[in-house]
Design a protein around this motif. Structure first.
Motif, PDB file in Angstrom:
ATOM      1  N   LYS A   1      28.421  35.760  40.702  1.00 10.69           N
ATOM      2  CA  LYS A   1      27.976  35.415  42.057  1.00 10.69           C
ATOM      3  C   LYS A   1      27.650  36.631  42.925  1.00 10.69           C
ATOM      4  CE  LYS A   1      28.948  31.049  41.403  1.00 10.69           C
ATOM      5  NZ  LYS A   1      28.040  29.964  41.414  1.00 10.69           N
TER       6      LYS A   1
ATOM      7  N   GLU B   1      34.000  36.289  48.071  1.00 16.97           N
ATOM      8  CA  GLU B   1      34.123  34.846  48.226  1.00 16.97           C
ATOM      9  C   GLU B   1      34.467  34.147  46.910  1.00 16.97           C
ATOM     10  OE1 GLU B   1      31.384  31.048  49.609  1.00 16.97           O
ATOM     11  OE2 GLU B   1      30.747  33.071  50.114  1.00 16.97           O
ATOM     12  N   PHE B   2      33.903  34.628  45.807  1.00 19.92           N
ATOM     13  CA  PHE B   2      34.075  33.946  44.531  1.00 19.92           C
ATOM     14  C   PHE B   2      35.053  34.651  43.593  1.00 19.92           C
ATOM     15  CE2 PHE B   2      29.918  32.494  46.028  1.00 19.92           C
ATOM     16  CZ  PHE B   2      30.112  31.121  45.937  1.00 19.92           C
ATOM     17  N   LYS B   3      35.844  35.618  44.090  1.00 15.50           N
ATOM     18  CA  LYS B   3      36.771  36.326  43.212  1.00 15.50           C
ATOM     19  C   LYS B   3      37.863  35.416  42.660  1.00 15.50           C
ATOM     20  CE  LYS B   3      39.916  38.137  46.691  1.00 15.50           C
ATOM     21  NZ  LYS B   3      40.450  39.318  47.324  1.00 15.50           N
ATOM     22  N   SER B   4      38.161  34.323  43.350  1.00 21.95           N
ATOM     23  CA  SER B   4      39.183  33.397  42.855  1.00 21.95           C
ATOM     24  C   SER B   4      38.737  32.683  41.585  1.00 21.95           C
ATOM     25  CB  SER B   4      39.536  32.367  43.935  1.00 21.95           C
ATOM     26  OG  SER B   4      38.407  31.579  44.241  1.00 21.95           O
ATOM     27  N   GLU B   5      37.440  32.685  41.299  1.00 18.03           N
ATOM     28  CA  GLU B   5      36.926  32.052  40.089  1.00 18.03           C
ATOM     29  C   GLU B   5      36.968  32.982  38.891  1.00 18.03           C
ATOM     30  OE1 GLU B   5      33.143  30.199  40.734  1.00 18.03           O
ATOM     31  OE2 GLU B   5      33.767  29.414  42.670  1.00 18.03           O
ATOM     32  N   GLY B   6      37.476  34.186  39.078  1.00 17.47           N
ATOM     33  CA  GLY B   6      37.602  35.151  37.983  1.00 17.47           C
ATOM     34  C   GLY B   6      36.624  36.300  38.142  1.00 17.47           C
ATOM     35  N   TYR B   7      36.876  37.348  37.366  1.00 18.40           N
ATOM     36  CA  TYR B   7      36.055  38.543  37.487  1.00 18.40           C
ATOM     37  C   TYR B   7      34.678  38.390  36.859  1.00 18.40           C
ATOM     38  CZ  TYR B   7      40.113  41.003  39.231  1.00 18.40           C
ATOM     39  OH  TYR B   7      41.176  41.391  39.992  1.00 18.40           O
TER      40      TYR B   7
ATOM     41  N   ILE C   1      32.926  35.231  35.723  1.00 14.59           N
ATOM     42  CA  ILE C   1      32.143  34.108  36.227  1.00 14.59           C
ATOM     43  C   ILE C   1      32.118  34.103  37.755  1.00 14.59           C
ATOM     44  CG2 ILE C   1      32.019  31.599  36.334  1.00 14.59           C
ATOM     45  CD1 ILE C   1      32.891  31.527  33.466  1.00 14.59           C
ATOM     46  N   GLY C   2      33.200  34.455  38.388  1.00 14.32           N
ATOM     47  CA  GLY C   2      33.243  34.456  39.846  1.00 14.32           C
ATOM     48  C   GLY C   2      32.546  35.658  40.435  1.00 14.32           C
ATOM     49  N   MET C   3      33.203  36.819  40.366  1.00 14.92           N
ATOM     50  CA  MET C   3      32.651  38.014  40.996  1.00 14.92           C
ATOM     51  C   MET C   3      31.368  38.479  40.325  1.00 14.92           C
ATOM     52  SD  MET C   3      36.036  40.230  41.984  1.00 14.92           S
ATOM     53  CE  MET C   3      35.095  41.669  42.415  1.00 14.92           C
TER      54      MET C   3
END
Length: 147
Positions: free
Chosen positions: A118, A105-111, A113-115
């Motif tokens: 989260k 879900e959060f991979k679009s925010e980067g590896y 901070i996103g993946m």
């Protein structure tokens, strides 16, 4: 426009879908049992090809985690869970899903901070309290010489 609590309750009841406890229970039982049966079938298969029981069990865990992660990434696991409910919460597959789903879900925010940040949103509390409980349990065992 103001409405009374009784009118609001009627509107909410009308808008809310009814719960079918028997159907949900049966589906959870069948799907959860199916996941467990798949695990047993994999264990039998691995032992048939020469693995010892201990090694076969380890490979079953690895296989179920990988399959759950793959089905989550392909958005299939969530569709199964939508119909099976608690049946997909069989510990190892449900835990794998709870780590992979937020990461996807959060991979679009980067590896990082996103993946990375989260990934443990859902599984983090389970890990924290599970580790804390195991430490407490270990201390009790050690203190009272129960081992």
């Amino acid at each position: 426009m103001t409405i009374s609590k009784g009118e609001y309750k009627k509107m909410a009841d009308k808008a809310s879908p009814g719960t079918t406890y028997v159907k949900n229970t049966i589906l959870a039982f069948v799907v959860g049992g199916g996941i467990c049966a798949l695990g047993q079938a994999l264990a039998n298969l691995y032992m048939h090809y020469g693995l010892e029981l201990k090694d076969a069990r380890a490979w079953v865990s690895i296989s179920l985690i990988a399959l759950s992660a793959l089905l989550t990434a392909l958005k299939i696991y969530d569709n199964i869970a939508k119909h099976a409910g608690a049946g997909t919460l069989v510990p190892i597959t449900g835990f794998a899903n709870s780590i992979v789903a937020p990461a996807m879900e959060f991979k679009s925010e980067g590896y990082v901070i996103g993946m990375g940040g989260k990934m443990f949103v859902i599984a983090g509390p389970v890990l924290v309290y599970g580790i804390a409980a195991s430490i407490l349990y270990g201390l009790i065992i050690w203190f009272f010489h129960l081992y």
